[in-house]
Enzyme design. Structure first.
Site, PDB file in Angstrom:
ATOM      1  N   ASN A 121      -4.680  12.540   4.349  1.00 45.36           N
ATOM      2  CA  ASN A 121      -5.844  11.691   4.119  1.00 45.36           C
ATOM      3  C   ASN A 121      -6.519  11.311   5.439  1.00 45.36           C
ATOM      4  O   ASN A 121      -5.887  10.739   6.328  1.00 45.36           O
ATOM      5  CB  ASN A 121      -5.371  10.432   3.383  1.00 45.36           C
ATOM      6  CG  ASN A 121      -6.510   9.630   2.811  1.00 45.36           C
ATOM      7  OD1 ASN A 121      -7.681   9.933   3.022  1.00 45.36           O
ATOM      8  ND2 ASN A 121      -6.176   8.593   2.070  1.00 45.36           N
TER       9      ASN A 121
ATOM     10  N   HIS B  74       0.010  -0.199  -9.151  1.00 45.29           N
ATOM     11  CA  HIS B  74      -0.443  -1.259  -8.247  1.00 45.29           C
ATOM     12  C   HIS B  74      -1.346  -2.263  -8.945  1.00 45.29           C
ATOM     13  O   HIS B  74      -2.182  -1.879  -9.751  1.00 45.29           O
ATOM     14  CB  HIS B  74      -1.275  -0.671  -7.111  1.00 45.29           C
ATOM     15  CG  HIS B  74      -0.615   0.420  -6.352  1.00 45.29           C
ATOM     16  ND1 HIS B  74      -1.268   1.193  -5.437  1.00 45.29           N
ATOM     17  CD2 HIS B  74       0.671   0.878  -6.359  1.00 45.29           C
ATOM     18  CE1 HIS B  74      -0.439   2.072  -4.909  1.00 45.29           C
ATOM     19  NE2 HIS B  74       0.741   1.912  -5.459  1.00 45.29           N
TER      20      HIS B  74
ATOM     21  N   ARG C 264       3.659  -3.097  -8.511  1.00 42.29           N
ATOM     22  CA  ARG C 264       3.475  -3.561  -7.129  1.00 42.29           C
ATOM     23  C   ARG C 264       2.344  -4.569  -7.101  1.00 42.29           C
ATOM     24  O   ARG C 264       1.232  -4.261  -7.529  1.00 42.29           O
ATOM     25  CB  ARG C 264       3.137  -2.364  -6.229  1.00 42.29           C
ATOM     26  CG  ARG C 264       3.177  -2.673  -4.757  1.00 42.29           C
ATOM     27  CD  ARG C 264       2.585  -1.543  -3.935  1.00 42.29           C
ATOM     28  NE  ARG C 264       1.141  -1.713  -3.806  1.00 42.29           N
ATOM     29  CZ  ARG C 264       0.355  -0.991  -2.988  1.00 42.29           C
ATOM     30  NH1 ARG C 264       0.884  -0.023  -2.246  1.00 42.29           N
ATOM     31  NH2 ARG C 264      -0.931  -1.200  -2.915  1.00 42.29           N
TER      32      ARG C 264
ATOM     33  N   ASP D  33       4.045  -4.381  -1.016  1.00 43.12           N
ATOM     34  CA  ASP D  33       3.827  -3.472   0.122  1.00 43.12           C
ATOM     35  C   ASP D  33       3.212  -4.258   1.276  1.00 43.12           C
ATOM     36  O   ASP D  33       2.132  -4.837   1.123  1.00 43.12           O
ATOM     37  CB  ASP D  33       2.890  -2.335  -0.310  1.00 43.12           C
ATOM     38  CG  ASP D  33       2.787  -1.213   0.703  1.00 43.12           C
ATOM     39  OD1 ASP D  33       3.286  -1.371   1.836  1.00 43.12           O
ATOM     40  OD2 ASP D  33       2.190  -0.160   0.361  1.00 43.12           O
TER      41      ASP D  33
ATOM     42  N   HIS E 280       2.473  -2.807   4.238  1.00 38.80           N
ATOM     43  CA  HIS E 280       1.635  -1.879   5.016  1.00 38.80           C
ATOM     44  C   HIS E 280       1.895  -1.957   6.522  1.00 38.80           C
ATOM     45  O   HIS E 280       0.953  -1.895   7.321  1.00 38.80           O
ATOM     46  CB  HIS E 280       0.140  -2.115   4.721  1.00 38.80           C
ATOM     47  CG  HIS E 280      -0.311  -1.409   3.484  1.00 38.80           C
ATOM     48  ND1 HIS E 280      -0.487  -0.051   3.432  1.00 38.80           N
ATOM     49  CD2 HIS E 280      -0.607  -1.871   2.258  1.00 38.80           C
ATOM     50  CE1 HIS E 280      -0.873   0.287   2.229  1.00 38.80           C
ATOM     51  NE2 HIS E 280      -0.950  -0.795   1.490  1.00 38.80           N
TER      52      HIS E 280
ATOM     53  N   GLU F  75       8.128  -3.144   0.727  1.00 39.38           N
ATOM     54  CA  GLU F  75       7.768  -1.809   1.245  1.00 39.38           C
ATOM     55  C   GLU F  75       7.101  -1.896   2.617  1.00 39.38           C
ATOM     56  O   GLU F  75       6.267  -2.774   2.851  1.00 39.38           O
ATOM     57  CB  GLU F  75       6.804  -1.180   0.227  1.00 39.38           C
ATOM     58  CG  GLU F  75       6.199   0.142   0.630  1.00 39.38           C
ATOM     59  CD  GLU F  75       5.344   0.725  -0.503  1.00 39.38           C
ATOM     60  OE1 GLU F  75       5.630   0.441  -1.687  1.00 39.38           O
ATOM     61  OE2 GLU F  75       4.382   1.458  -0.204  1.00 39.38           O
TER      62      GLU F  75
ATOM     63  N   GLU G 127       6.658   6.397   3.690  1.00 39.77           N
ATOM     64  CA  GLU G 127       5.538   7.175   3.143  1.00 39.77           C
ATOM     65  C   GLU G 127       4.817   7.993   4.206  1.00 39.77           C
ATOM     66  O   GLU G 127       4.126   8.948   3.877  1.00 39.77           O
ATOM     67  CB  GLU G 127       4.563   6.265   2.382  1.00 39.77           C
ATOM     68  CG  GLU G 127       3.875   5.211   3.215  1.00 39.77           C
ATOM     69  CD  GLU G 127       2.933   4.337   2.380  1.00 39.77           C
ATOM     70  OE1 GLU G 127       3.383   3.734   1.397  1.00 39.77           O
ATOM     71  OE2 GLU G 127       1.746   4.264   2.721  1.00 39.77           O
TER      72      GLU G 127
ATOM     73  N   HIS H  91       6.374   8.665  -2.350  1.00 41.33           N
ATOM     74  CA  HIS H  91       5.020   8.133  -2.214  1.00 41.33           C
ATOM     75  C   HIS H  91       4.101   8.855  -3.209  1.00 41.33           C
ATOM     76  O   HIS H  91       4.158  10.076  -3.309  1.00 41.33           O
ATOM     77  CB  HIS H  91       4.545   8.407  -0.779  1.00 41.33           C
ATOM     78  CG  HIS H  91       3.277   7.743  -0.369  1.00 41.33           C
ATOM     79  ND1 HIS H  91       2.412   8.327   0.529  1.00 41.33           N
ATOM     80  CD2 HIS H  91       2.727   6.549  -0.705  1.00 41.33           C
ATOM     81  CE1 HIS H  91       1.386   7.509   0.735  1.00 41.33           C
ATOM     82  NE2 HIS H  91       1.551   6.424   0.005  1.00 41.33           N
TER      83      HIS H  91
ATOM     84  N   ASP I  16      -4.191   9.812  -3.009  1.00 39.16           N
ATOM     85  CA  ASP I  16      -4.454  10.896  -2.064  1.00 39.16           C
ATOM     86  C   ASP I  16      -3.286  11.875  -1.962  1.00 39.16           C
ATOM     87  O   ASP I  16      -3.338  12.825  -1.191  1.00 39.16           O
ATOM     88  CB  ASP I  16      -4.837  10.344  -0.685  1.00 39.16           C
ATOM     89  CG  ASP I  16      -3.867   9.313  -0.157  1.00 39.16           C
ATOM     90  OD1 ASP I  16      -3.811   8.210  -0.728  1.00 39.16           O
ATOM     91  OD2 ASP I  16      -3.153   9.609   0.804  1.00 39.16           O
TER      92      ASP I  16
END
Ligand code: EZ4
Ligand code: CO
Length: 401
Positions: free
Chosen positions: A37, A122, A147, A209, A211, A235, A261, A311, A315
């Site tokens: 991506n 999500h 999530r 998550d 991130h 996550e 991921e 994951h 995408d």
């Protein structure tokens, strides 16, 4: 059997996808996903200039040898572009082998360990109320794992928070810059999960998550604060170039940890797994070396009680999702599969045998991995340069995400 032709198809049915199609002299073909991506064309050049010319005329049955040829033979090992190219080829070769064997791919891997694949989807919201409503709505659709993310009050909604779960809304020609505040985020998340448990009770699996936005000690605090709400996992709490950084988180919390991921190889998670610093490894077929790469990593993880959790955002194409669900159907140490769904145009371009049944995916019994690409549909959706956003702290410092 010989590889006669390999085509790389780039199209944008809502999101950009790089698809590899390997055609043999016997007419059998297989398809693989090689999407990175935001860096799609780098993989296209790598495949067209450096991979495909080396593979024409080879025996497509020699999957392991081709994998090693592309990994060791390039001299330059690992890295997202190289590994996505290897993944695309590998997924297409497993598709061909399973078609040649007249079997669904999971049979070739050793057969079914389970009937259906538990997924999580999500939910995001502009505030806690909106997220709670979204979780309740998804549970009504039969989801058993969700999530939950929420925007930070006083800051505009940013990626992976809310309100939209349609990531296409986030895609821009150049990266949008978003604002992050750890200080405002940390006390908010436990309040979200307190509300969620009050509303939905304890049956539903809840995930969150981060991130990669925290440091180890901040993640340790968050993990501890979330313990009363029994998360399925936390996550990407911290970026993991420094794998030993997770020791500190682990010492402080029993909240299960998931990561991986963006990992490409077993070496990215070797210490995380062997020191039992995580509970779920989130590598996915398109980025971690295809079916061959996943099998290697998941078998290694099984020794250390670490479970699989591929994951699976928008995408990761329906082809990689097909490879994932066949691995998921077989892998003894299965944990969960991420599935954020696809836009209608993406479904149209990639006819697939897998399907969602409430909170689960099923593989179907089609031979191969059961996903194809409709090249006529692909031609309707030309590539459009697009990027996910970038995060900065309130003072402008570039942030991990
Ligand atoms: O940010 O796929 O768990 N899923 C995620 C995704 C990733 C995107 C990056 O391309 O975190 O939304
Ligand atoms: Co994630």
């Amino acid at each position: 059997m010989k590889i006669k032709e390999i085509r790389v198809i780039v199209a944008s049915p809502g999101r950009n996808f790089v698809t590899v199609k390997i055609i043999t002299d016997e007419g059998l073909y297989g398809v693989g996903d090689a999407t990175v991506n935001g860096r799609e064309k780098a993989v296209v050049a790598y495949l067209e200039d450096h991979v495909i010319p080396c593979l024409i005329g080879r025996d497509p049955m020699r999957i392991e040898d081709i994998w090693q040829y592309l990994y060791k033979g390039a001299y330059w090992r690992r890295g997202p572009i190289t590994m996505a190219a290897i993944s695309g080829i590998d997924i297409a070769l497993w598709d061909i082998k399973a078609k040649a064997a007249n079997m669904p791919l999971y049979q070739l891997l050793g057969g079914a360990s389970r009937d259906k694949i538990m997924i999580y989807q999500h939910v995001g919201g502009r505030d806690i109320e909106e997220t709670v409503e979204g979780v309740v709505a998804l549970r009504e659709k039969g989801l058993v794992a969700i999530r939950a993310q929420v925007s930070i009050p006083g800051l505009p909604p940013i990626y992976g928070t809310g309100p939209s779960t349609d990531q296409s809304a986030m895609v821009q020609t150049l990266p949008v810059e978003e604002v992050w505040s750890t200080h405002k985020y940390l006390p908010l998340v436990p309040k979200l999960f307190e509300r969620l448990r009050d509303t939905v009770g304890w049956d539903l699996h809840l995930l969150h998550d981060v991130h990669h936005r925290l440091t180890p000690i901040e993640a340790a605090r968050l993990g501890r604060d979330l313990e009363p709400y029994r998360l399925f996992w936390l996550e990407d709490a911290v970026p993991a170039e420094l794998q030993e950084g997770f020791r500190l988180i682990r010492q402080h919390t029993t909240t299960p940890l998931a990561l991986g991921e963006i990992f490409n190889t077993i070496y990215d998670c070797q210490q995380l797994i062997s020191e039992q610093l995580i509970d779920y490894i989130r590598v996915t077929s398109v980025h971690a070396g295809g079916v061959t790469g996943l099998r290697r990593i998941f078998d290694f993880a099984a020794i250390y009680h670490v479970r699989s959790a591929c994951h699976g955002p928008m995408d990761v194409s329906p082809i990689a999702m097909g490879a994932n669900v066949h691995v998921d159907r077989w892998v003894p140490n299965f944990g969960i599969q991420e599935f954020s769904g696809y836009l209608e145009a993406t479904h149209e371009m990639f006819p697939h045998a897998w399907e969602q049944q409430g909170g689960y995916l099923v593989t179907g019994e089609a031979i191969g991995h059961g996903v194809d690409i409709d090249e006529k549909v692909a031609a309707k959706y030309p590539y459009k340069q697009a990027y996910l956003p970038i995060a900065r702290a309130e003072d402008g410092t570039l942030w991990s995400w």
